[in-house]
Design a protein around this motif. Structure first.
Motif, PDB file in Angstrom:
ATOM      1  N   ARG A 169      13.126  -2.649   1.806  1.00  0.00           N
ATOM      2  CA  ARG A 169      11.797  -2.535   1.183  1.00  0.00           C
ATOM      3  C   ARG A 169      10.713  -2.324   2.229  1.00  0.00           C
ATOM      4  NH1 ARG A 169       9.063  -0.507  -2.788  1.00  0.00           N
ATOM      5  NH2 ARG A 169       7.277  -1.779  -3.432  1.00  0.00           N
ATOM      6  N   THR A 170      10.917  -2.957   3.428  1.00  0.00           N
ATOM      7  CA  THR A 170       9.921  -2.792   4.496  1.00  0.00           C
ATOM      8  C   THR A 170       9.837  -1.343   4.937  1.00  0.00           C
ATOM      9  OG1 THR A 170      10.278  -5.050   5.269  1.00  0.00           O
ATOM     10  CG2 THR A 170       9.265  -3.522   6.824  1.00  0.00           C
ATOM     11  N   ALA A 171      10.982  -0.719   5.029  1.00  0.00           N
ATOM     12  CA  ALA A 171      10.981   0.695   5.409  1.00  0.00           C
ATOM     13  C   ALA A 171      10.183   1.517   4.406  1.00  0.00           C
ATOM     14  CB  ALA A 171      12.417   1.204   5.522  1.00  0.00           C
ATOM     15  N   GLU A 172      10.365   1.171   3.107  1.00  0.00           N
ATOM     16  CA  GLU A 172       9.620   1.903   2.078  1.00  0.00           C
ATOM     17  C   GLU A 172       8.111   1.613   2.200  1.00  0.00           C
ATOM     18  OE1 GLU A 172      11.288   0.619  -1.568  1.00  0.00           O
ATOM     19  OE2 GLU A 172      13.268   1.534  -1.228  1.00  0.00           O
ATOM     20  N   LEU A 173       7.781   0.319   2.456  1.00  0.00           N
ATOM     21  CA  LEU A 173       6.363  -0.039   2.563  1.00  0.00           C
ATOM     22  C   LEU A 173       5.716   0.579   3.797  1.00  0.00           C
ATOM     23  CD1 LEU A 173       6.458  -3.818   1.552  1.00  0.00           C
ATOM     24  CD2 LEU A 173       5.571  -1.895   0.214  1.00  0.00           C
ATOM     25  N   MET A 174       6.468   0.680   4.897  1.00  0.00           N
ATOM     26  CA  MET A 174       5.917   1.296   6.099  1.00  0.00           C
ATOM     27  C   MET A 174       5.566   2.744   5.840  1.00  0.00           C
ATOM     28  SD  MET A 174       5.540  -0.809   8.548  1.00  0.00           S
ATOM     29  CE  MET A 174       5.354   0.348   9.898  1.00  0.00           C
ATOM     30  N   ALA A 187       4.790   3.905   2.892  1.00  0.00           N
ATOM     31  CA  ALA A 187       3.597   3.897   2.046  1.00  0.00           C
ATOM     32  C   ALA A 187       2.353   3.538   2.856  1.00  0.00           C
ATOM     33  CB  ALA A 187       3.793   2.901   0.903  1.00  0.00           C
ATOM     34  N   LYS A 188       2.527   2.634   3.853  1.00  0.00           N
ATOM     35  CA  LYS A 188       1.397   2.235   4.695  1.00  0.00           C
ATOM     36  C   LYS A 188       0.876   3.420   5.496  1.00  0.00           C
ATOM     37  CE  LYS A 188       0.220  -1.017   8.403  1.00  0.00           C
ATOM     38  NZ  LYS A 188       0.044  -0.051   9.493  1.00  0.00           N
ATOM     39  N   GLU A 189       1.799   4.205   6.020  1.00  0.00           N
ATOM     40  CA  GLU A 189       1.370   5.380   6.788  1.00  0.00           C
ATOM     41  C   GLU A 189       0.577   6.342   5.914  1.00  0.00           C
ATOM     42  OE1 GLU A 189       4.835   7.080   8.499  1.00  0.00           O
ATOM     43  OE2 GLU A 189       5.177   5.420   9.905  1.00  0.00           O
ATOM     44  N   VAL A 190       1.033   6.484   4.660  1.00  0.00           N
ATOM     45  CA  VAL A 190       0.300   7.354   3.740  1.00  0.00           C
ATOM     46  C   VAL A 190      -1.097   6.784   3.469  1.00  0.00           C
ATOM     47  CG1 VAL A 190       0.272   8.296   1.390  1.00  0.00           C
ATOM     48  CG2 VAL A 190       2.422   8.222   2.681  1.00  0.00           C
ATOM     49  N   ALA A 191      -1.158   5.423   3.283  1.00  0.00           N
ATOM     50  CA  ALA A 191      -2.451   4.791   3.017  1.00  0.00           C
ATOM     51  C   ALA A 191      -3.375   4.906   4.216  1.00  0.00           C
ATOM     52  CB  ALA A 191      -2.233   3.327   2.648  1.00  0.00           C
ATOM     53  N   GLU A 192      -2.839   4.716   5.438  1.00  0.00           N
ATOM     54  CA  GLU A 192      -3.667   4.828   6.631  1.00  0.00           C
ATOM     55  C   GLU A 192      -4.187   6.238   6.805  1.00  0.00           C
ATOM     56  OE1 GLU A 192      -1.208   3.402   9.741  1.00  0.00           O
ATOM     57  OE2 GLU A 192      -1.749   1.285   9.434  1.00  0.00           O
ATOM     58  N   MET A 193      -3.344   7.215   6.479  1.00  0.00           N
ATOM     59  CA  MET A 193      -3.814   8.610   6.550  1.00  0.00           C
ATOM     60  C   MET A 193      -4.962   8.821   5.580  1.00  0.00           C
ATOM     61  SD  MET A 193      -0.205  10.703   6.861  1.00  0.00           S
ATOM     62  CE  MET A 193      -1.052  12.279   6.674  1.00  0.00           C
ATOM     63  N   ALA A 194      -4.838   8.204   4.386  1.00  0.00           N
ATOM     64  CA  ALA A 194      -5.918   8.324   3.403  1.00  0.00           C
ATOM     65  C   ALA A 194      -7.173   7.620   3.885  1.00  0.00           C
ATOM     66  CB  ALA A 194      -5.461   7.756   2.066  1.00  0.00           C
TER      67      ALA A 194
END
Length: 973
Positions: A397-402, A404-411
């Protein structure tokens, strides 16, 4: 054998030397102490000094006779023993002696035997009187001791009747002395069940025995109390018992405590035996002192059978528990715990116990309590397997969240970039609109209608800028991207100017606008002047907006000031500003909407009063960022009071230009009109690197319209590349560098120019300050629409000397040029108070809301010096010449002391400089000397402050240079 001397002291008074010598020899042989006097006056003095037991005196003597002396001694001590000797056997002498109270009357010549016999009789009386006095004193002491004793005391006769009781007995029992006299102790005091026992003790005391017993007594009101009673016989000189003394102490509290302790012990034993835990008490000899019932049941034995046995005697613990006990007693710790495997119970099955050990009785004993954690250990094994499975799933799940986090940080980065671009793209055209509008408003021959349209245009543009700023501010705050500047600012000036700005609007509505400012507010504090002004402007603007009749009162005061010691000691001032109005007020049920974003207490307010609903939300968060808070009081229809407090550190006074920065920040929110008096008077060659043609036009037209700047030569570069090339081929005094430009931005262009300067200095082997066009540092001022502190820091890291934000405030713009050019205008900085007051008054009353300038510091007050020298200008000039020579030497000595870390020397030199500059009335210089002295003294206990002295010295050097220029100019004459 030597005759025993009488243990008394004798005063012998005789004027005849022969008789005096003879009697003296007799007396010294027969009494312990002898005092000799030759007349009555000396005898009286000796008596007062030594108070002898017996006085022997002749009657007829010079100065003072014996009778008069005796009479005077009797006034001092009526009981004094006096023997009179006289050669005249006269009746009148005898009668006078009797009247005085003479003890013995002897006729001369006195026979030795008769004198000694008389002396012995007197001595016997004196000694008996002393013995009686001593016995009386002893009886009094014993009586006082008994009366003041904390114990009750009774004396009984042989019939058991009470003959004496002390005050303590009466206080405790409630009986009076009259109540108990002649009564028997058993009928009066003893509880019925103890009467026979007490009588037996009384009989034993009469037989000569001393006994102690604890019995129960009763008070006069029937209340029972426990006492410890001691019975002792009193014997007469023949040894017969005549009385019995009873000493009684109230021990009720002790008995109750013993009962409570017994009860507590029983409770504790019940608890320890009831808990399902193994509990044991063990000595440092590793032997059991006791175990609880649960452990006895586990052992299959009686608890008492374990006492004295060595730990591990049943070998049920597989040596783990005995080892733990032994290691615990040999260690220095007071408590410890360990998991131990024990074989207990009828089936001898192994279980795991968590044993907790605690020492007591100075470490010689310890209690060991164990809880069965077998199930917990099994559960832990199960949980460990579950955790391993969960960790595997969490990793997935952490891999999936990381991702998603990268996508959020890009946003988020895209949002930040969008905000920055919006700031630049919106502010740039607004800068052009506001600048051109200001130029048109200053043009001549405008018709009334044109002027009205331009004013409306300016109002609309200001409103749009206000909305844009609010939206960008709240976005930065919510994203935690907003940073506060930390620059010197003058709170009192900001408050005064903000009130002055709103005064025309208030007057147009018929409102009374008042302002009170506390004089104790420090002149300069460190903070963000723009944001402080934004907070106050918001509260004051709302007060004026929502008040139709009455008044608005602004109050600024110093609430508290304190020294805060952390990594660096600093003085923090707590400033409170309040705005009170008589406006529409706020209903209690609507108060919770006040400080929320995009929220107003009534939707109709948006249509009637305008606004985004962001102002109070921004103000509240800005106050909290300054370490303060906001609160208000209001009643619907009765007005409101909004209060905010901020905590700001005290500023170390810097150069005049730095102080001006803090003041210019306060003005920036009011107007972007230029202040021509604040521009440098020197003719400059300037390179303007700006890609916006509108901004180019605004700057060129504004500078060209001012008398002091009309002859400045300005070259245009449309991007960074053109700016770099222009600097390479042409000598400029100053570069105005826009940050965001096409092809090459201002940051990159500045970096190239600075690198080229370093290379040229290296090639010429010249210091940076050498007088060479090629090696000289070129001042560069950045122009940016990005208003954050981080953007300003980025500009300075690239090599820019200063930064001015867009839309340009020209007072701030001129101040930045002054700083960059190292140029100051003494006449401007030291304008008179009358000029300042005039400007302030005109600013308040000017409908166009033109800014006014406050003097940076008061000019030196030379009047007193000139008057004290009787107007001798030549002498004043000599003093000035001397000061100009000496202050430079003193400053150099201070710098050397700083390098040597000699804080005492720094403080001494600063104090000396303050005295010297005080002759000229230069208050600003004196204040800087004060601060330098204080900073040096603080550095005695805080080495971190030593570095601050260098900064203060540089400010002082600049101030002295300005003072020198003023003094040498002769403007003071």
């Amino acid at each position: 054998m030597n005759q025993m001397k009488l243990p008394i002291s004798v005063l012998y008074v005789e004027d005849d030397p022969a008789i005096r010598l003879l009697v003296r020899l007799i007396l010294e042989k027969n009494v312990e102490t002898v005092y000799i006097a030759q007349n009555g006056q000396v005898g009286l003095d000796l008596y007062k000094q030594h108070t002898p037991d017996v006085v022997i005196s002749d009657v007829a003597m010079p100065v003072m006779d014996g009778m008069k002396m005796a009479r005077l001694i009797k006034t001092v001590n009526p009981k004094a023993t006096i023997i009179i000797t006289t050669a005249h056997d006269r009746t009148d002498f005898l009668l006078e002696a009797i009247d005085i109270g003479i003890d013995q009357y002897l006729v001369k010549p006195v026979q030795q035997t008769k004198l000694l016999a008389t002396l012995e009789r007197c001595a016997t009386n004196v000694l008996l009187e002393k013995q009686v006095t001593h016995q009386n004193e002893l009886i009094h002491k014993l009586s006082s001791a008994v009366e003041q004793s904390s114990s009750m005391t009774l004396i009984l006769n042989t019939r058991e009747e009470i003959e004496y009781c002390n005050q303590r007995f009466c206080e405790v029992t409630g009986y009076t002395t009259e109540d108990v006299m002649g009564r028997t102790i058993t009928s009066l005091l003893i509880e019925d069940s103890f009467i026979e026992h007490v009588r037996q003790n009384f009989v034993a005391a009469l037989e000569g025995q001393s006994l102690d017993e604890e019995i129960q007594n009763k008070k006069k009101n029937g209340t029972l109390f426990w006492s410890s009673m001691s019975c002792s016989p009193i014997r007469n000189p023949d040894g017969a018992v005549t009385h019995v003394v009873n000493t009684i102490d109230d021990i009720t509290k002790r008995k109750l405590a013993e009962q409570e302790l017994k009860h507590t012990k029983e409770q504790l034993e019940a608890v320890l035996n009831a808990v399902p835990s193994v509990i044991s008490w063990i000595g440092n000899d590793l032997r059991y002192q006791g175990i609880n019932q649960y452990m006895a049941d586990m052992f299959g034995m009686e608890a008492s059978d374990s006492i004295g046995k060595v730990v591990g005697f049943r070998r049920d613990q597989d040596d783990e528990f005995p080892i733990f006990v032994q290691e615990f007693f040999t260690s220095s710790v007071e408590s410890d715990s360990r998991e131990v495997a024990l074989h207990l119970g009828p089936n001898r099955e192994q279980k795991t116990y968590m044993i907790v050990a605690k020492k007591y009785n100075n470490g010689s004993e310890a209690v060991f309590a164990g809880i069965d954690i077998t199930e917990r250990k099994q559960l832990e094994n199960t949980m460990r397997q579950v955790n391993e499975e969960l960790e595997r799933r969490v990793q997935e799940r952490t891999a999936e969240l990381m991702q998603a986090k990268e996508v959020a940080e890009m946003a988020n980065r895209a949002k930040s970039t969008f905000l920055a671009n919006m700031s630049h793209e919106l502010r740039t055209p607004l800068n052009g609109i506001l600048g051109l509008n200001s130029l048109l408003l200053s043009a001549e021959n405008l018709t009334a209608k044109q002027h009205e349209y331009l004013v409306m245009t300016k109002t609309s543009a200001d409103t749009l800028l206000y909305i844009i700023n609010d939206i960008l501010d709240i976005s930065k705050i919510e994203a935690e991207k907003l940073e506060l500047e930390q620059l010197p600012m003058n709170i009192k000036s900001i408050v005064a100017e903000t009130v002055a700005f709103f005064k025309p609007n208030a007057q147009s509505k018929g409102l009374q606008l008042h302002c009170t400012i506390d004089d104790t507010i420090p002149e300069f504090l460190i903070g963000d002047a723009v944001r402080f002004n934004q907070i106050l402007t918001n509260f004051l603007g709302n007060a004026v907006k929502f008040t139709e009749t009455g008044s608005v009162l602004v109050n600024a005061k110093l609430v508290n000031g304190s020294i805060e010691v952390g990594k660096e000691a600093s003085f923090k001032a707590e400033i409170e500003c309040s705005v009170t109005d008589t406006g529409i007020g706020i209903a209690p049920e609507k108060a919770d909407k006040l400080f929320k974003s995009f929220s107003q207490i009534d939707p109709s307010f948006t249509r009637r009063y305008g606004g985004t609903g962001l102002g109070l939300a921004i103000a509240k968060q800005l106050v909290e960022m300054m370490g303060g808070d906001v609160y208000f009081q209001s009643a619907e229809g009765e007005g409101s009071t909004f209060v905010f407090r901020v905590r700001l550190p005290l500023a170390v006074p810097s150069s005049v230009s730095i102080n001006k920065v803090g003041k210019d920040h306060a003005q920036s929110s009011h107007t972007s009109q230029p202040s021509p008096d604040s521009s440098p008077s020197k003719r400059l060659q300037i390179l303007l690197a700006e890609d916006s043609t509108i901004n180019q036009m605004v700057i060129l037209e504004t500078l060209g319209s001012q008398p002091k700047t009309a002859d400045w030569q300005i070259t245009i570069a449309n991007n960074g590349e053109e700016a770099v090339e222009a600097v390479r081929t042409t000598t400029f005094d100053l570069v105005l560098m826009d940050v965001q430009m096409p092809q090459m931005d201002g940051l990159a262009a500045t970096t190239i120019i600075r690198n080229r300067e370093k290379n040229e200095q290296s090639e010429l082997s010249l210091p940076k300050s050498a007088d060479s066009a090629r090696a000289k540092h070129l001042p560069i001022i950045g122009l940016t629409a990005h208003a954050s502190q981080a953007d300003a820091a980025m500009c300075r890291e690239a090599g820019m000397d200063d930064v001015v934000t867009k839309p340009i405030n020209f007072d701030k713009f001129y101040a930045a040029i002054n700083r960059a050019m190292g140029q100051t205008d003494w006449a401007l900085q030291h304008q008179s108070f009358e000029q300042y007051a005039s400007k302030q008054s005109s600013a308040v009353g000017n409908n166009k809301q033109q800014p006014f300038s406050q003097p940076f510091s008061a000019p030196p007050e030379m009047t007193m010096l000139v008057r004290s020298l009787n107007g001798k200008i030549d002498v004043v000039e000599k003093l000035i010449s001397h000061f100009v020579r000496e202050y430079k030497v003193e400053l150099q000595l201070i710098r050397e002391a700083i390098n040597a870390q000699d804080v005492e020397r720094i403080a001494q030199l600063a104090h000396k400089l303050k005295s010297a500059v005080g002759n000229f009335g230069a208050k600003k210089s004196m204040e800087l000397c004060d601060i330098l002295e204080l900073t040096a003294k603080t550095a005695q206990t805080d080495a971190l402050r030593l570095s601050e002295t260098t900064l203060v010295v540089e400010h002082l050097s600049q101030e002295f240079a300005s003072l020198e220029a003023y003094l040498l100019s002769g403007a003071w004459k």
